[in-house]
Design an enzyme around this catalytic site. Structure first.
Site, mmCIF file in Angstrom:
data_model
loop_
_atom_site.group_PDB
_atom_site.id
_atom_site.type_symbol
_atom_site.label_atom_id
_atom_site.label_comp_id
_atom_site.label_asym_id
_atom_site.label_seq_id
_atom_site.Cartn_x
_atom_site.Cartn_y
_atom_site.Cartn_z
ATOM 1 N N LYS A 75 106.479 -158.354 36.735
ATOM 2 C CA LYS A 75 107.419 -159.282 37.447
ATOM 3 C C LYS A 75 107.853 -159.986 36.028
ATOM 4 O O LYS A 75 108.541 -161.139 36.363
ATOM 5 C CB LYS A 75 106.728 -160.388 38.234
ATOM 6 C CG LYS A 75 105.989 -159.584 39.370
ATOM 7 C CD LYS A 75 105.549 -160.569 40.410
ATOM 8 C CE LYS A 75 104.730 -159.806 41.247
ATOM 9 N NZ LYS A 75 103.446 -160.989 41.953
ATOM 10 N N HIS A 120 91.983 -149.664 14.465
ATOM 11 C CA HIS A 120 91.362 -149.269 15.615
ATOM 12 C C HIS A 120 89.867 -149.503 15.088
ATOM 13 O O HIS A 120 88.966 -148.558 14.868
ATOM 14 C CB HIS A 120 91.460 -148.050 16.008
ATOM 15 C CG HIS A 120 90.888 -147.498 17.665
ATOM 16 N ND1 HIS A 120 90.075 -148.315 18.103
ATOM 17 C CD2 HIS A 120 91.219 -146.740 18.395
ATOM 18 C CE1 HIS A 120 89.632 -147.848 19.290
ATOM 19 N NE2 HIS A 120 90.390 -146.609 19.408
ATOM 20 N N ARG A 136 88.300 -143.245 26.547
ATOM 21 C CA ARG A 136 86.993 -143.671 25.841
ATOM 22 C C ARG A 136 86.773 -145.078 25.591
ATOM 23 O O ARG A 136 85.695 -145.643 25.846
ATOM 24 C CB ARG A 136 87.068 -142.835 24.471
ATOM 25 C CG ARG A 136 86.978 -141.124 24.641
ATOM 26 C CD ARG A 136 87.736 -140.454 23.480
ATOM 27 N NE ARG A 136 88.020 -139.354 23.775
ATOM 28 C CZ ARG A 136 88.969 -139.169 24.623
ATOM 29 N NH1 ARG A 136 89.963 -139.816 24.924
ATOM 30 N NH2 ARG A 136 89.322 -137.731 24.887
ATOM 31 N N THR A 137 87.973 -145.616 24.867
ATOM 32 C CA THR A 137 87.442 -146.902 24.391
ATOM 33 C C THR A 137 87.355 -148.008 25.658
ATOM 34 O O THR A 137 86.419 -148.741 25.600
ATOM 35 C CB THR A 137 88.678 -147.384 23.698
ATOM 36 O OG1 THR A 137 89.166 -146.305 22.660
ATOM 37 C CG2 THR A 137 88.379 -148.824 22.950
ATOM 38 N N ARG A 155 94.067 -153.759 24.046
ATOM 39 C CA ARG A 155 94.889 -152.644 23.251
ATOM 40 C C ARG A 155 96.407 -152.803 23.579
ATOM 41 O O ARG A 155 96.751 -153.156 24.785
ATOM 42 C CB ARG A 155 94.409 -151.120 23.736
ATOM 43 C CG ARG A 155 95.359 -150.080 23.596
ATOM 44 C CD ARG A 155 94.814 -148.705 23.599
ATOM 45 N NE ARG A 155 93.732 -148.481 22.876
ATOM 46 C CZ ARG A 155 93.087 -147.153 22.810
ATOM 47 N NH1 ARG A 155 93.664 -146.126 23.614
ATOM 48 N NH2 ARG A 155 92.021 -146.943 22.223
HETATM 49 N N1 CP Z 1 89.848 -142.587 20.334
HETATM 50 C C1 CP Z 1 90.295 -143.219 21.299
HETATM 51 O O1 CP Z 1 90.666 -144.541 21.175
HETATM 52 O O2 CP Z 1 90.462 -142.812 22.680
HETATM 53 P P1 CP Z 1 90.965 -143.527 23.916
HETATM 54 O O3 CP Z 1 92.611 -143.380 23.548
HETATM 55 O O4 CP Z 1 90.718 -142.600 25.102
HETATM 56 O O5 CP Z 1 90.526 -144.681 24.319
#
Ligand code: CP
Length: 313
Positions: free
Chosen positions: A82, A132, A54-55, A104
């Site tokens: 590497k 988040h 999603r993100t 992320r």
């Molecule tokens: N809610 C969320 O962060 O989903 P993803 O891990 O799919 O990005």
């Protein structure tokens, strides 16, 4: 705003500003051609060291709808394999001309480290168990639109249920929901709560049945089994019996109550009912709103005042 790394550094005024801006972005997304030239000439890099559906996709969609150029960094095919360090990776990508990194990483604090190594804006797309912030923003936007609360959440009661301990979503959402005025209750076994909740603006319950018939929003969290290195619940069946959303419990929700989940969900564990059969489920709207909210974040970081006018060619 130079970076978006936490809800805290955004503040209440920043929260309202981005939620208002998300309304403009949602309007763009309803157009037949949902694209504006607002970030033409800007480059946004997705740097995901952890899996995401999603993100990652919604940030990339958001950047494209604002006419930014996008680069996607795939760890599995990069020189990280590497032995290239995080700092060298950032400095290498930045040297290609980057305006924003969307990051992320499994380690808490990495977005702060990266912002010390680059002049580009840094957006935290999830750092370990820590934060988040864009998930919290899209969740606030979903509550605001679904319950028609443009001015804030005073009087709303929101329960966040499940694996609080390992959840960056819970950490960001608690602060965002509370900053907008909601009462927040955490519902979890002792083993799935952080060691201390000192300073958290929450109350705590230890059974979903204590809250299910009185909340305005029931926010279900995923059991993050990949982050558990010990048995924190006796069995998943027992977890579902005390903390899962079952059909019986869904029947006890108030008529106007929303059911939310950040995804991905464990069907049959925390969600023991099909969300498609819940009238109050806004789980799909959360995903849709993620694009508008992430457009608002990128525009706030990189855009200029008049950039939303007109259509992209
Ligand atoms: N809610 C969320 O962060 O989903 P993803 O891990 O799919 O990005």
């Amino acid at each position: 705003m130079k970076h978006l790394r936490s809800i805290d550094e955004l503040g209440v005024a920043g929260l309202h500003r981005l939620l208002d801006l998300s309304d403009h972005m949602a309007e763009i997304n309803r157009r037949p051609v949902p694209k504006v030239p607002a970030l033409r000439g800007k480059t946004v890099v997705s740097l995901f060291f952890e899996d995401s559906t999603r993100t990652r996709l919604s940030f990339e969609t958001a950047a494209k709808r604002l006419s930014a150029d996008t680069m996607t960094f795939s760890v599995s095919t990069s020189s990280v394999n590497k032995g290239e360090s995080l700092r060298d990776t950032i400095e290498t990508v930045a040297a290609m001309g980057v305006d924003a990194f969307v990051v992320r990483h499994k380690s808490s604090g990495v977005p702060w480290q990266i912002s010390n190594w680059t002049d580009a804006a840094v957006v935290n797309a999830g750092d370990g168990w820590h934060e988040h912030p864009t998930q919290a923003l899209l969740d606030c936007y979903t509550v605001r639109t679904a319950l028609n609360r443009p001015d804030g959440f005073n009087g709303l009661h929101i329960a966040i249920v499940g694996d609080i301990k390992h959840s960056r979503v819970a950490r960001s959402n608690v602060w965002a929901f509370a900053a907008l005025g909601a009462r927040v209750t955490l519902v979890a076994p002792h083993t799935l709560l952080p060691p201390s909740l000192e300073g958290w603006p929450v109350d705590v319950a230890h059974h979903i049945d204590d809250v299910v018939d009185r909340v305005d929003v029931l926010y279900m969290l995923r059991m993050q089994r990949e982050r558990m290195h010990e048995a924190l619940v006796p069995s998943l069946r027992e977890y579902t019996s005390r903390f899962g959303l079952t059909p019986d419990r869904a029947d006890r929700l108030q008529a106007h109550a929303l059911v939310m989940h950040p995804g991905p969900m464990n069907r049959g564990v925390e969600m023991a009912v099909d969300p498609a059969e819940l009238p109050g489920s806004v789980i799909t709207q959360q995903v849709t709103n993620g694009v508008s909210v992430r457009m608002a974040v990128l525009f706030d970081l990189l855009g200029s005042g008049s950039g939303l006018a007109g259509e992209a060619s």
